[in-house]
Design a protein around this motif. Structure first.
Motif, PDB file in Angstrom:
ATOM      1  N   SER A 556       0.841  -1.192   0.000  1.00  0.00           N
ATOM      2  CA  SER A 556       0.000   0.000   0.000  1.00  0.00           C
ATOM      3  C   SER A 556       0.877   1.243   0.000  1.00  0.00           C
ATOM      4  O   SER A 556       2.001   1.223   0.512  1.00  0.00           O
ATOM      5  CB  SER A 556      -0.908  -0.002   1.228  1.00  0.00           C
ATOM      6  N   PRO A 557       0.367   2.358  -0.530  1.00  0.00           N
ATOM      7  CA  PRO A 557       1.162   3.594  -0.553  1.00  0.00           C
ATOM      8  C   PRO A 557       1.552   4.089   0.831  1.00  0.00           C
ATOM      9  O   PRO A 557       2.646   4.611   1.025  1.00  0.00           O
ATOM     10  CB  PRO A 557       0.236   4.581  -1.273  1.00  0.00           C
ATOM     11  N   GLU A 634       5.122   9.059  12.104  1.00  0.00           N
ATOM     12  CA  GLU A 634       3.776   8.513  12.000  1.00  0.00           C
ATOM     13  C   GLU A 634       2.852   9.399  11.174  1.00  0.00           C
ATOM     14  O   GLU A 634       1.695   9.033  10.954  1.00  0.00           O
ATOM     15  CB  GLU A 634       3.190   8.328  13.411  1.00  0.00           C
ATOM     16  N   ALA A 635       3.342  10.545  10.769  1.00  0.00           N
ATOM     17  CA  ALA A 635       2.529  11.453   9.941  1.00  0.00           C
ATOM     18  C   ALA A 635       3.378  11.985   8.799  1.00  0.00           C
ATOM     19  O   ALA A 635       3.810  13.145   8.805  1.00  0.00           O
ATOM     20  CB  ALA A 635       1.975  12.596  10.801  1.00  0.00           C
ATOM     21  N   PRO A 636       3.669  11.158   7.779  1.00  0.00           N
ATOM     22  CA  PRO A 636       4.545  11.589   6.671  1.00  0.00           C
ATOM     23  C   PRO A 636       4.014  12.792   5.918  1.00  0.00           C
ATOM     24  O   PRO A 636       4.781  13.485   5.251  1.00  0.00           O
ATOM     25  CB  PRO A 636       4.600  10.348   5.772  1.00  0.00           C
ATOM     26  N   LEU A 711       6.659  11.747  -2.845  1.00  0.00           N
ATOM     27  CA  LEU A 711       5.642  12.220  -3.785  1.00  0.00           C
ATOM     28  C   LEU A 711       5.088  11.090  -4.641  1.00  0.00           C
ATOM     29  O   LEU A 711       3.912  11.111  -5.029  1.00  0.00           O
ATOM     30  CB  LEU A 711       6.230  13.311  -4.680  1.00  0.00           C
ATOM     31  N   LYS A 712       5.936  10.106  -4.965  1.00  0.00           N
ATOM     32  CA  LYS A 712       5.495   8.986  -5.797  1.00  0.00           C
ATOM     33  C   LYS A 712       4.342   8.227  -5.130  1.00  0.00           C
ATOM     34  O   LYS A 712       3.442   7.738  -5.806  1.00  0.00           O
ATOM     35  CB  LYS A 712       6.668   8.046  -6.058  1.00  0.00           C
ATOM     36  N   CYS A 717      -3.145  12.954  -1.872  1.00  0.00           N
ATOM     37  CA  CYS A 717      -3.217  12.746  -0.431  1.00  0.00           C
ATOM     38  C   CYS A 717      -2.999  14.071   0.276  1.00  0.00           C
ATOM     39  O   CYS A 717      -2.550  15.059  -0.319  1.00  0.00           O
ATOM     40  CB  CYS A 717      -2.169  11.725   0.029  1.00  0.00           C
ATOM     41  N   GLU A 718      -3.259  14.065   1.560  1.00  0.00           N
ATOM     42  CA  GLU A 718      -3.025  15.246   2.357  1.00  0.00           C
ATOM     43  C   GLU A 718      -1.529  15.550   2.423  1.00  0.00           C
ATOM     44  O   GLU A 718      -0.716  14.657   2.630  1.00  0.00           O
ATOM     45  CB  GLU A 718      -3.573  15.022   3.777  1.00  0.00           C
ATOM     46  N   GLY A 719      -1.181  16.803   2.264  1.00  0.00           N
ATOM     47  CA  GLY A 719       0.217  17.205   2.321  1.00  0.00           C
ATOM     48  C   GLY A 719       0.960  17.094   1.006  1.00  0.00           C
ATOM     49  O   GLY A 719       2.166  17.343   0.950  1.00  0.00           O
ATOM     50  N   THR A 720       0.270  16.715  -0.081  1.00  0.00           N
ATOM     51  CA  THR A 720       0.960  16.568  -1.379  1.00  0.00           C
ATOM     52  C   THR A 720       1.473  17.912  -1.891  1.00  0.00           C
ATOM     53  O   THR A 720       2.590  18.014  -2.406  1.00  0.00           O
ATOM     54  CB  THR A 720       0.000  15.944  -2.410  1.00  0.00           C
TER      55      THR A 720
END
Length: 931
Positions: A556-557, A634-636, A711-712, A717-720
């Motif tokens: 999974s991503p 825990e929050a990339p 980014l890949k 997603c959030e934060g992109t």
């Protein structure tokens, strides 16, 4: 004549002038000192001053120059001089005066002065008493009083003395003067040759290149003639020197003890060597100048031939464009074909000459012509024009041939149609009602159809599509024949009723044997096409579902992002530990008293140069950035904001990178120092300090790679957006660091470079410079090959510099950039496309008074620079519009005049020339539309 050769000539002039002046004075004084003798021992030179009543009359300055000349003749280091003063027939007053003058005038290393005192009892007694009471006056000069020649032999061997002093040396002072005269005359001649070479070299270097071939030919002939005369003079002088050298060798073999022949031989040999060096240097310079002038003549002639050929090709292109293809009759078509053949023949002749000119250009380029790039550009332009002309002529010739063929076909079809109409009109209806009559009529029609023109075999529908209205009457006749044939078949079949199975009658008439009446082609079923489209879409959807399934089958991503985050944090910890190891294991150890003996003193005061601002980098990463990254494990999605928040702190790397060349230079100087080896041993590092000093730069480049990996796996997603901003910020930082490292190497710029704004781009290009005036522009392009320039694009200016490798050896060389030109962006315009080379673009300055043709290494580099230039010029345009609007809001009496000639084809005209003139505005409704 280059600087090195000129310096060599100047040194020769000074040396020759000193020798010659001293020698002339020596010849003058030899009339007073009739038997001056210069003798040579191993490292001692004997100077004899015989009896001379006029010795006291010699001027002090002249005597000093004579002594200087004599001491300059022997060139061995550490030579000592002994002076024999013969005063056997003189008085003590004369001796005292002579000793005083020798002490004041002699410039050499005086070893001993041997004085032969007067022989008469009275003068000898006076001399002894006077010398005893005057010894203090001669304390600085070793003087020995001799009573007789026998006493002289105690100091000097008899084979080094002439017969007047009881010696056996055969010496002739006049012969010695002749020899020195020949040597000095040869030296003066060499000096004159050097002056002539320097003068001619200066004339060559300052020669202006004319624009006419005849003048250049005259220049070549004049320079060659002067060169030949100088060569003849050099050969003559060389011959004189060789003869003098041969004479010295012969004299030395006959009597080695006469005087120091070897010394004179070395002097002449040295002068001959200097003459050979000057001749060799001048030959090289003249050869290069002659080649350049000859190549300039070749280029001028090639440019003239190119201009003439370009006019011929342009004339042919205009003739081709004016050649109309509108013809309506066969006679007009044949006449047009004849004219086209004549035009093609002329074009072929011109293009053959163009090919010869192109071949000549390639030959010039193969001969390493200095304007190779310009010549190849001309060759490409000629080739492009020839190809364009050839293609246009072939296309137009093909059109005429097709038209001619069509008109011939129309003539045949017209004749055939007339015969067909006549045949149909002559067939009697009464005779065709019977079976035999119908069959006979059908046979007549079939025979007639067999003789149809070949181009009618495609069927009426295809003929209608191909020729449209021009064959409408003929096709009507063909349709009439088809209808008649169908009717006759019905009549022929009506009387024949055999018992047979009859197939259902098709909707269309039965197929005729004649191709003219073949049935119409049916259309492709739209249902079939629709089914094919559905199948294709279905297959595409299935392939997409398969791809989606294979992606879903992987990790999974979120899990992949966490893997990247762990790698980012773990490598950050290792990086901080390595920085700490370097600071403690090397930098702090410089203060360790136990290792002070291994550390060179200069390193202790230059450790800030060696390590740069590494302590500042360590404090930032260990106390701030590492802790913030650990909080993002825990929050990339927050890591992008982390980089953006510390964007300004990363600017400290720019200082570190700017200091890196100085650090590397210092390391190379002391890399073998025992201190560094001892520290490396204590730290148990396999690599030296220089590898760890690269860690900050390597880490800086690693960040953007890890952000790309995040980014890949973070699409939608959030934060992109923060991650994308972080990537842009790090890439901009890398580019800024790289550009600033180049910027600090700029030399020669007068002014504050910070006033130019931020460095936007930098890179190396090939540049041609031309001016507005035609002859000047042609001369500048022809005289010089393209210059290699390093361009620095700032927010307010464009700097052109020349890259130089000045520091270090081999791969350790660090570049510097010598400032050449500064173009203010307020007066800059660009032309994006240059004919003949997709990598070129123009930067023009002050309304095209100066034009810089820039060739980029690749198309991508060119487009990147053009984008930045557009942004700057667009921003300037907006500022100018705002200024104009502000002015117009108070007084609508200004008008911007834009020069039409500045609007070039295929150009991005983004530079507005703000020339205002006071006029009365007629339209005040839309004040913003005037720009």
């Amino acid at each position: 004549m280059n600087h090195k050769n000129a310096q060599t000539f100047c040194n020769l002039f000074d040396l020759f002038t000193l020798f010659y002046i001293c020698f002339l004075i020596f010849i003058f004084l030899s009339t007073f000192i009739s038997e001056l003798i210069l003798l040579s021992l191993t490292d001692i030179v004997i100077i004899t001053l015989p009896e001379c009543s006029a010795f006291s009359d010699i001027p002090e300055e002249a005597l000093t120059k004579v002594f200087t000349y004599l001491t300059l003749i022997p060139r061995q280091p550490g030579v000592k001089f002994i002076i024999i003063l013969d005063r056997r027939l003189d008085t003590w007053a004369s001796i005292k005066t002579a000793l005083a003058r020798i002490a004041a005038s002699f410039p050499g290393n005086l070893h001993l002065v041997l004085v032969l005192r007067p022989t008469s009892f009275f003068h000898r007694t006076v001399t002894d008493i006077g010398f005893r009471f005057s010894q203090d006056d001669f304390m600085k000069m070793p003087v020995v009083m001799l009573s007789s020649i026998t006493d002289l032999l105690r100091y000097i061997d008899e084979n080094q003395l002439t017969s007047e002093f009881g010696g056996t040396l055969d010496y002739c002072h006049s012969d010695w003067i002749l020899l020195r005269t020949a040597i000095e005359s040869f030296a003066v001649t060499v000096k004159d040759i050097a002056q002539m070479l320097q003068s001619f070299g200066t004339e060559l270097a300052e020669t202006e290149l004319p624009d006419e071939g005849k003048i250049i030919e005259n220049l070549l002939e004049t320079h060659t003639e002067k060169y030949r005369k100088l060569k003849d003079a050099i050969r003559s002088v060389s011959k004189e020197g060789r003869n003098l050298l041969s004479s010295l060798e012969t004299t030395g073999k006959q009597d080695d003890a006469q005087w120091d022949i070897k010394l004179d031989w070395e002097t002449v040999e040295r002068l001959l060597a200097q003459l050979r060096d000057m001749e060799s240097a001048f030959d090289g310079f003249f050869e290069k100048h002659h080649l350049k002038l000859h190549q300039y003549l070749q280029l001028l002639r090639y440019e003239q031939s190119f201009s003439e050929m370009d006019l011929c090709l342009e004339h042919l292109m205009n003739q081709e464009k004016e050649f109309s293809t509108k013809v309506s009759t066969l006679a007009q078509t044949e006449q047009a074909l004849k004219r086209m053949d004549s035009l093609e023949s002329n074009a072929q002749e011109v293009m053959s000459r163009a090919q010869i000119l192109i071949l000549h250009g390639h030959q010039l380029s193969a001969g390493h012509h200095y304007a190779m790039a310009l010549i190849m550009q001309r060759c490409n332009e000629l080739r492009h024009r020839c190809d364009t002309l050839s293609t246009a002529l072939q296309s137009k010739h093909s059109i005429f041939l097709q038209t001619h063929q069509l008109l011939l076909c129309l003539g045949q079809v017209q004749t055939w149609c007339d015969e067909g109409a006549y045949m149909l009109a002559n067939q009697l209806v009464d005779k065709s009602q019977s079976k035999e009559g119908a069959q006979a009529a059908l046979r007549d029609i079939e025979r007639f159809l067999e003789g149809a023109p070949p181009n009618l075999n495609s069927g009426p529908d295809i003929l209608t599509i191909e020729y449209e209205a021009v064959l409408t009457p003929q096709l009507q006749v063909s349709q009439m024949i088809q209808n008649r044939q169908a009717c006759l078949r019905k009549l022929a079949d009506k009387h024949v009723r055999p018992i047979q199975l009859v197939a259902p009658r098709p909707e269309n008439p039965p197929r005729s044997k004649s191709p003219l009446f073949s049935p119409k082609h049916g259309k492709v079923s739209t249902d079939h096409l629709r089914c094919f489209q559905i199948e294709v879409i279905h297959d595409f959807q299935e392939s997409r579902s398969c791809v989606a399934y294979s992606v879903d089958g992987d990790d999974s991503p979120d899990l992949l992002k966490r893997h990247v985050m762990r790698e980012l944090i773990e490598t950050e910890r290792i990086y901080v530990e390595e920085l700490l190891a370097v600071l403690l294991g090397y930098r702090a150890e410089m203060d360790n008293p136990t290792l002070s003996g291994l550390l060179p003193p200069i390193l202790h005061s230059k450790r800030d140069v060696l390590f740069g601002n590494m302590p500042e980098i360590y404090n930032f990463h260990s106390r701030v950035f590492l802790q913030e990254l650990e909080g993002c494990l825990e929050a990339p999605e927050r890591v992008g904001a982390c980089f953006l928040q510390r964007k300004e702190s990363f600017q400290m790397y720019e200082c570190y990178c700017q200091n890196k060349p100085r650090s590397e230079s210092l390391w190379r100087q002391f890399s073998d120092c025992s201190f560094f080896q001892e520290c490396q041993k204590k730290l148990e590092h396999k690599l030296g300090l220089d590898s760890y000093l690269l860690k900050p730069i390597q880490r800086l480049t690693k960040y953007q790679l890890l952000i790309k990996e995040l980014l890949k796996y973070s699409s939608d997603c959030e934060g992109t957006s923060e991650l994308q901003g972080a990537l842009t910020a790090m890439l901009d930082l890398l580019k800024s660091v790289n550009d600033s490292m180049h910027q600090i190497s700029i030399t020669g710029y007068k002014g504050d470079i910070c006033e130019l704004g931020r460095v936007l781009m930098q890179g190396s290009f090939s540049v041609w410079i031309s001016h507005k005036r035609g002859p000047t522009r042609m001369k500048e392009l022809a005289r010089f090959k393209p210059m290699q320039r390093h361009l620095f694009l700032y927010e307010r200016a464009l700097l052109l510099c020349k890259r130089r490798e000045e520091h270090g050896d081999g791969i350790d060389k660090t570049p510097s950039y010598s400032f050449k030109h500064c173009l203010k962006m307020t007066a800059v315009g660009i032309t994006e496309n240059i004919k003949g080379d997709v990598r070129k673009f123009e930067i023009w300055y002050s309304g095209r008074e100066e034009v810089y043709v820039v060739q980029a290494p690749s198309v991508e580099v060119k487009m990147a620079w053009l984008n930045e230039l557009r942004k700057i010029l667009t921003h300037q345009q907006k500022l100018l519009r705002g200024l104009c609007k502000s002015n117009l809001s108070t007084s609508l009496n200004f008008k911007i005049k834009i020069e039409p000639k500045m609007m070039q084809n295929n150009s991005s005209f983004l530079c507005l020339k703000s020339t205002f003139s006071i006029v009365k505005s007629k339209e005040q409704k839309d004040v913003n539309s005037f720009v």
